[in-house]
Write a protein that holds these residues in place. Sequence first.
Motif, PDB file in Angstrom:
ATOM      1  N   TRP A 141      68.190  16.997  53.279  1.00 16.83           N
ATOM      2  CA  TRP A 141      67.998  18.422  52.434  1.00 16.83           C
ATOM      3  C   TRP A 141      66.530  19.103  52.568  1.00 16.83           C
ATOM      4  N   THR A 142      65.456  17.996  52.049  1.00 19.49           N
ATOM      5  CA  THR A 142      64.205  18.805  52.872  1.00 19.49           C
ATOM      6  C   THR A 142      63.710  17.933  53.568  1.00 19.49           C
ATOM      7  N   GLY A 143      63.296  16.854  53.879  1.00 21.87           N
ATOM      8  CA  GLY A 143      62.547  16.146  55.315  1.00 21.87           C
ATOM      9  C   GLY A 143      61.690  15.512  54.917  1.00 21.87           C
ATOM     10  N   ALA A 144      61.890  14.457  53.466  1.00 20.92           N
ATOM     11  CA  ALA A 144      61.111  13.790  52.484  1.00 20.92           C
ATOM     12  C   ALA A 144      61.497  12.914  52.962  1.00 20.92           C
ATOM     13  N   ASN A 145      60.610  11.201  52.610  1.00 23.15           N
ATOM     14  CA  ASN A 145      60.909  10.042  53.155  1.00 23.15           C
ATOM     15  C   ASN A 145      62.150   9.762  51.870  1.00 23.15           C
ATOM     16  N   GLU A 146      62.326   8.106  52.344  1.00 15.27           N
ATOM     17  CA  GLU A 146      63.233   8.076  51.481  1.00 15.27           C
ATOM     18  C   GLU A 146      62.583   7.864  50.196  1.00 15.27           C
ATOM     19  N   ARG A 147      61.060   7.041  49.877  1.00 15.38           N
ATOM     20  CA  ARG A 147      60.585   6.407  48.611  1.00 15.38           C
ATOM     21  C   ARG A 147      60.937   7.923  47.950  1.00 15.38           C
ATOM     22  N   THR A 148      60.108   9.195  48.459  1.00 18.13           N
ATOM     23  CA  THR A 148      59.852   9.942  47.376  1.00 18.13           C
ATOM     24  C   THR A 148      61.486  10.578  47.132  1.00 18.13           C
ATOM     25  N   ALA A 149      62.399  10.491  47.409  1.00 17.66           N
ATOM     26  CA  ALA A 149      63.938  10.820  47.305  1.00 17.66           C
ATOM     27  C   ALA A 149      64.167   9.434  46.054  1.00 17.66           C
ATOM     28  N   LYS A 150      63.790   8.657  46.884  1.00 14.36           N
ATOM     29  CA  LYS A 150      64.488   7.721  45.417  1.00 14.36           C
ATOM     30  C   LYS A 150      64.082   8.320  44.242  1.00 14.36           C
ATOM     31  N   ASN A 151      62.218   8.191  44.415  1.00 13.93           N
ATOM     32  CA  ASN A 151      61.606   8.732  43.018  1.00 13.93           C
ATOM     33  C   ASN A 151      62.131   9.952  42.805  1.00 13.93           C
ATOM     34  N   TRP A 152      62.426  10.773  43.226  1.00 14.74           N
ATOM     35  CA  TRP A 152      63.386  12.279  42.422  1.00 14.74           C
ATOM     36  C   TRP A 152      64.517  11.807  41.790  1.00 14.74           C
ATOM     37  N   LEU A 153      65.562  10.423  42.384  1.00 11.05           N
ATOM     38  CA  LEU A 153      66.707  10.549  42.035  1.00 11.05           C
ATOM     39  C   LEU A 153      66.422   9.705  39.836  1.00 11.05           C
ATOM     40  N   SER A 154      65.031   8.379  40.143  1.00 14.73           N
ATOM     41  CA  SER A 154      64.818   8.211  39.418  1.00 14.73           C
ATOM     42  C   SER A 154      64.136   8.725  38.559  1.00 14.73           C
ATOM     43  N   GLY A 155      63.677   9.607  38.855  1.00  7.85           N
ATOM     44  CA  GLY A 155      62.956  10.629  37.684  1.00  7.85           C
ATOM     45  C   GLY A 155      61.698  10.471  37.456  1.00  7.85           C
ATOM     46  N   ALA A 156      60.943   9.476  38.231  1.00  5.42           N
ATOM     47  CA  ALA A 156      60.127   8.940  38.252  1.00  5.42           C
ATOM     48  C   ALA A 156      59.046  10.015  38.803  1.00  5.42           C
ATOM     49  N   ASN A 157      59.491  10.845  39.835  1.00  8.68           N
ATOM     50  CA  ASN A 157      58.762  12.395  40.021  1.00  8.68           C
ATOM     51  C   ASN A 157      59.557  13.630  40.971  1.00  8.68           C
ATOM     52  N   GLY A 158      59.111  14.642  39.838  1.00 10.32           N
ATOM     53  CA  GLY A 158      59.856  15.834  40.132  1.00 10.32           C
ATOM     54  C   GLY A 158      59.425  16.214  41.554  1.00 10.32           C
ATOM     55  N   PRO A 159      60.871  17.162  42.544  1.00 11.05           N
ATOM     56  CA  PRO A 159      60.271  17.957  43.489  1.00 11.05           C
ATOM     57  C   PRO A 159      58.715  19.053  43.138  1.00 11.05           C
ATOM     58  N   SER A 160      58.076  18.698  44.283  1.00 13.18           N
ATOM     59  CA  SER A 160      57.402  20.460  44.447  1.00 13.18           C
ATOM     60  C   SER A 160      57.027  21.272  45.648  1.00 13.18           C
ATOM     61  N   GLY A 161      56.765  22.909  45.409  1.00  9.56           N
ATOM     62  CA  GLY A 161      56.078  23.247  46.315  1.00  9.56           C
ATOM     63  C   GLY A 161      57.613  23.173  47.972  1.00  9.56           C
ATOM     64  N   GLU A 162      57.299  22.841  49.304  1.00 10.33           N
ATOM     65  CA  GLU A 162      57.946  23.337  49.480  1.00 10.33           C
ATOM     66  C   GLU A 162      59.860  22.518  49.581  1.00 10.33           C
ATOM     67  N   HIS A 163      59.769  21.064  49.028  1.00 11.52           N
ATOM     68  CA  HIS A 163      60.516  20.369  48.500  1.00 11.52           C
ATOM     69  C   HIS A 163      61.419  20.630  47.507  1.00 11.52           C
ATOM     70  N   LEU A 164      61.034  21.123  46.992  1.00 10.92           N
ATOM     71  CA  LEU A 164      61.532  22.153  45.714  1.00 10.92           C
ATOM     72  C   LEU A 164      62.255  23.539  46.291  1.00 10.92           C
ATOM     73  N   LEU A 165      61.840  24.025  47.387  1.00  8.56           N
ATOM     74  CA  LEU A 165      62.755  25.635  47.376  1.00  8.56           C
ATOM     75  C   LEU A 165      63.511  24.657  48.531  1.00  8.56           C
ATOM     76  N   GLN A 166      63.423  23.803  49.799  1.00  9.09           N
ATOM     77  CA  GLN A 166      64.653  23.318  49.777  1.00  9.09           C
ATOM     78  C   GLN A 166      65.570  23.124  49.094  1.00  9.09           C
ATOM     79  N   LEU A 167      65.218  22.280  47.939  1.00  7.78           N
ATOM     80  CA  LEU A 167      66.878  22.048  47.156  1.00  7.78           C
ATOM     81  C   LEU A 167      67.069  23.090  46.350  1.00  7.78           C
ATOM     82  N   MET A 168      66.900  23.959  46.288  1.00  9.02           N
ATOM     83  CA  MET A 168      67.246  25.241  45.356  1.00  9.02           C
ATOM     84  C   MET A 168      68.065  26.301  46.778  1.00  9.02           C
ATOM     85  N   ARG A 169      67.183  25.718  47.862  1.00  9.63           N
ATOM     86  CA  ARG A 169      68.749  26.219  48.555  1.00  9.63           C
ATOM     87  C   ARG A 169      69.461  25.608  49.417  1.00  9.63           C
ATOM     88  N   ASN A 170      69.813  23.901  48.968  1.00  9.76           N
ATOM     89  CA  ASN A 170      70.816  23.465  49.303  1.00  9.76           C
ATOM     90  C   ASN A 170      71.509  23.005  47.663  1.00  9.76           C
TER      91      ASN A 170
END
Length: 120
Positions: free
Chosen positions: A45-74
């Motif tokens: 969905w976002t073009g993010a790497n696997e570590r980033t996606a894992k961090n989003w799912l764990s709640g360690a970090n939240g998406p920002s900028g382009e990634h958030l827009l891509q998530l909103m699109r999907n």
Amino acid sequence: MFPKTGKTFPDGEGFTSSTYASLIADILKSELGNSHQAHKTLMRWTGANERTAKNWLSGANGPSGEHLLQLMRNSDRVFEFVLRLSHRPAVLSNQRLEEVRNSLRITADLLSEVMEIQDR
């Protein structure tokens, strides 16, 4: 606008970057689960790497900028969360409207069947 000194939410709304990250994680997990497939879906969905996606799912970090827009699109759930977080009027996504319409059709069909049975 975010202050330049970090990822905190302005105006003391009660949101911090950690609560934002955990809320996004809850939304993504409820929609995608917490499997390896969920990571792959987020990456696609976002073009993010696997570590980033894992961090989003764990709640360690939240998406920002382009990634958030891509998530909103999907993801309608992420889209609706961002609308609520930004205090914008509630907007139902097309998918939700279709779900409501289909539910109403099914209900109307059931009512017609019940009425036909009672008329016999």
